[in-house]
Design an enzyme around this catalytic site. Structure first.
Site, PDB file in Angstrom:
ATOM      1  N   SER C  99     -12.665  -6.040  12.810  1.00  0.00           N
ATOM      2  CA  SER C  99     -12.458  -5.171  13.966  1.00  0.00           C
ATOM      3  C   SER C  99     -13.349  -3.932  13.984  1.00  0.00           C
ATOM      4  O   SER C  99     -13.375  -3.205  14.975  1.00  0.00           O
ATOM      5  CB  SER C  99     -10.979  -4.767  14.066  1.00  0.00           C
ATOM      6  OG  SER C  99     -10.662  -3.799  13.113  1.00  0.00           O
ATOM      7  N   LYS C 142      -3.469   1.842  16.196  1.00  0.00           N
ATOM      8  CA  LYS C 142      -4.812   2.436  16.198  1.00  0.00           C
ATOM      9  C   LYS C 142      -4.924   3.547  17.233  1.00  0.00           C
ATOM     10  O   LYS C 142      -5.511   4.608  16.970  1.00  0.00           O
ATOM     11  CB  LYS C 142      -5.852   1.354  16.498  1.00  0.00           C
ATOM     12  CG  LYS C 142      -6.088   0.390  15.350  1.00  0.00           C
ATOM     13  CD  LYS C 142      -6.970  -0.774  15.811  1.00  0.00           C
ATOM     14  CE  LYS C 142      -7.394  -1.662  14.647  1.00  0.00           C
ATOM     15  NZ  LYS C 142      -8.144  -2.844  15.107  1.00  0.00           N
TER      16      LYS C 142
HETATM   17 CA   LIG Z   1     -13.242  -0.174  14.455  1.00  0.00          CA
END
Ligand SMILES: [Ca+2]
Ligand SMILES: [Ca+2]
Ligand SMILES: [Ca+2]
Ligand SMILES: [Ca+2]
Ligand SMILES: [Ca+2]
Ligand SMILES: [Ca+2]
Ligand SMILES: [Ca+2]
Ligand SMILES: [Ca+2]
Ligand SMILES: [Ca+2]
Ligand SMILES: [Ca+2]
Ligand SMILES: [Ca+2]
Ligand SMILES: [Ca+2]
Lengths: 192, 192, 192, 192, 192, 192
Positions: C99, C142
């Site tokens: 990611s 996140k």
């Molecule tokens: Ca990232």
């Protein structure tokens, strides 16, 4: 250690061969370290069933010698024209630890200068990249092994002197001890 | 730490040698880091029983110095003409973690500039590639180890100042602390 | 994340530094990615305790940028004249997963173009070699981490928009979201 | 497979991108394979969390293409002037097995010739170095995954025809099947 | 073994392809070995899920052929101008052992000379670097597998003749056996 | 050992082939060591399922020969123009230990000088880099294996003579023993 008779030390008396002291689970033992040059490009080959710490010790000795070549009368360009092979006999026995540092340095310096190592001299001690000699363990066992094998002089770090003082003096009669602080002192004593 | 006496710091006083602080399961300890240059092609050799995180730390310091060579008065072409060897003595002891970053950078910068590290200065801190200094753990143990070993100044990340404040001031009398944010500050203090 | 204050984002404001979002077992976190060029032959060095998937992610970003150099105003011959080092700080923390792909690409593109990354922008997303951005997991954690750290804009795959919609809007007030399909859109937004 | 919408197949429509079929423990799935060229010396880079058998499959495809370059209108000297990178997206998912061989070959051939792969075509099959296509397992699951993903043509070894015959014909209405014996047939169908 | 029909042997009839016999836990099986040359510098690439003993077998065959190039009409300089890739199909199946030595040698010799292998010939046997053929195990199972697959001639070490004599002669009717001592005899029989 | 008949020793009678003695858990055995040169750049390739100690033994033999080339009539420049491959047949059997050192040295010296090894001669012994021969274990089992295999002369370290004296003299009737101290003596006896 019955594999080596006194006769061995005479045949060992060629450049590149130094005698170290090792500490094993069955007591102290002597250890030959052999270095040999051949045409090449500065590669360092290590054999003899060596563990990583002992390999790093050889690498440290090699870098020290290369960086201080002129001080010891070695042409610095030789390091890009020769390969060096360091071997520690008795390949069936695994070996490790930093205490062969001074012996590896002496073996390398002897091979590169062509000067022999003083006969009947054994040594033990860790080395650092800037040229110090550090103390190591197992001094009593190592010294007795050197005595049994017929060696006559032993070199080690000055901080190990206290360990020698603790050995019964009858056991080490006739042995000369050299206590050093740095590699220059090692090579002053070791190289004939 | 009884292996090193004060005398050691004098002999350590040559370019390429820096004093770090380590945090071990038996408490804090001091750690020498030695860097030496030799003819070569820019290879970085690492010895001293270092774990991967510590090796990456050295690699980060090396890249930072190479990218910022001019800022520190280093000829950028030297990186393709020299090999560099970083060694951390006491090869029998495994070492790891990012906290030797500032010490490795200082050792490298000292070796490449030929300028010595300030005597009696110890340091600890992670570094980043863009030149920041990050805080690390074990400050109390590290500071006490530095004190015991006779060191007089300690450098660390400004975010670790709070950890020093928690130490009994009697224990750290006579120690000067330097709190830094980036590598430029580290080298301004460390390089004589 | 208390290691970084807002001040950090200002000092981060140099080419080659990008802010990513990571998903750890203790929740979301921010992640700096730093890229730096030095003289060399096109080698890619990766440090920061990265797992194989994350290393492959960096390699994919590098190949994409090299193959699309002209599109982004990069001289294609630079790839054979420079080495590139990508570092992800906090070396003690293992990091892995795909990611960070968009963040690595942005960091690399910034280093190679000399253009800075937009300040207060964070990003997350897997990248493919042909230039697509793929959705990733852990969006809620996140985003909240980015908010806590004082970031103001977040970039991700358009297929992750549904995950943002599920977050209580009070928690993300003041954050601007960018939803992208491909790397060109990433770099249009990220490079100042 | 909800990560990819039909729209994906349009954007996939660039040289170097091929669609394969994989057989996973949760059923069949589609798999993109992406190849990209850059300046270099003939190195083959593989990413995407690939196991050894899948890597060998890519290597076999690469050698076949290199040895048969002229037959497919590829300048044989290009293999010493370009590096090739093959990536299989979704880096978090480990992938292995030989059944992506035909897809890897098609991806490579597309990248080297600059000809696109036929849109809405999926394929599965092991390849050999001499140019044969071998049958693979999991045909039913793979075919259903291709159908679900909106693909319209499927290519496989003629020895897998029997496996397709066992699938309920209602499930595969509208899919065109291509049964092949060798790589030349694969590329005749796959390259537009 | 139902993957291969007789038709396969015809298509196999190109230089570089040889048929070996393997002994697996489900009985004997046939094994294709494929070799292909491409522009390069003498590298030997091996694929097909091969174990270390089988890889060493290929390396031994390669060195033998290189050292005896002139004897077999091969230009010795070709070994520094070509890369060679040896692949053993069915990548999902792990393969190991020294008994494919003669087959690997035949495959390589065929690729380097451009001469085809005799059709419908299978072989099994370990090779040594000096050119001997050594006996191997599993002869009965291997011979029956060759028979089932439609092969007509089988080559092996003369010391395995006793193992063939123990097979019921009804089972091997129509098969011609070749018993050899060295590689020259292998290639005299195998290369058309 | 029934794999080898007397006839084998005649065919073995070509440069580069030497006969060693091994000590296995089923008793003693003979061991062929084959060396072959090809065009190259001084690389040493080792095959035959050899363990690390045995590989180091070959490397030690190689360095010794290279450093002492002139003494044995070998042009020292040949080491940068040839590759050398050492193979120990019977690839299915793992082999290890230092006791094949003298046999490896003899095989190499024979290959490099073009002089054959004395027929019906077997040998065993560790070698050191400076040219010593060290004693090894399993002498009784090795000698009996040599006798069974029809060998007529056996070479070993002089420190192993005591082990031969312990064998019933009826068992070793007709065998000539050579006891040596160093490699020069080995090659004086072994090379015809
Ligand atoms: Ca990232
Ligand atoms: Ca001993
Ligand atoms: Ca020693
Ligand atoms: Ca200490
Ligand atoms: Ca430190
Ligand atoms: Ca953090
Ligand atoms: Ca999927
Ligand atoms: Ca596929
Ligand atoms: Ca089969
Ligand atoms: Ca075979
Ligand atoms: Ca045997
Ligand atoms: Ca032997």
């Amino acid at each position: 250690t019955q594999k080596y008779s006194n006769e061995i030390y005479k045949t060992a008396n060629m450049p590149g061969v130094a005698v170290g002291l090792a500490w094993t689970y069955v007591g102290g033992d002597i250890l030959f370290i052999e270095s040999i040059l051949s045409e090449g490009k500065g590669e360092l080959k290590l054999t003899g069933n060596l563990g990583n710490v002992m390999k790093e010790s050889a690498s440290t000795a090699f870098s020290y010698l290369q960086a201080n070549a002129k001080k010891y009368g070695i042409d610095p360009t030789i390091f890009s024209k020769k390969n060096i092979h360091i071997h520690v006999p008795e390949g069936a026995v695994p070996k490790d630890g930093p205490s062969a540092g001074v012996t590896m340095l002496s073996s390398l310096a002897s091979a590169f200068t062509g000067r022999k190592i003083k006969p009947y001299l054994a040594m033990t001690g860790e080395i650092t990249l800037r040229g110090q000699v550090l103390p190591v363990g197992g001094i009593k066992e190592k010294v007795l092994a050197a005595k049994r094998a017929g060696l006559r002089e032993i070199l080690m770090c000055y901080l190990n002197e206290k360990d020698v003082k603790e050995i019964d003096s009858n056991f080490i009669k006739g042995i000369t001890f050299h206590y050093v602080k740095n590699m220059q002192q090692v090579l002053d004593i070791a190289l004939v």
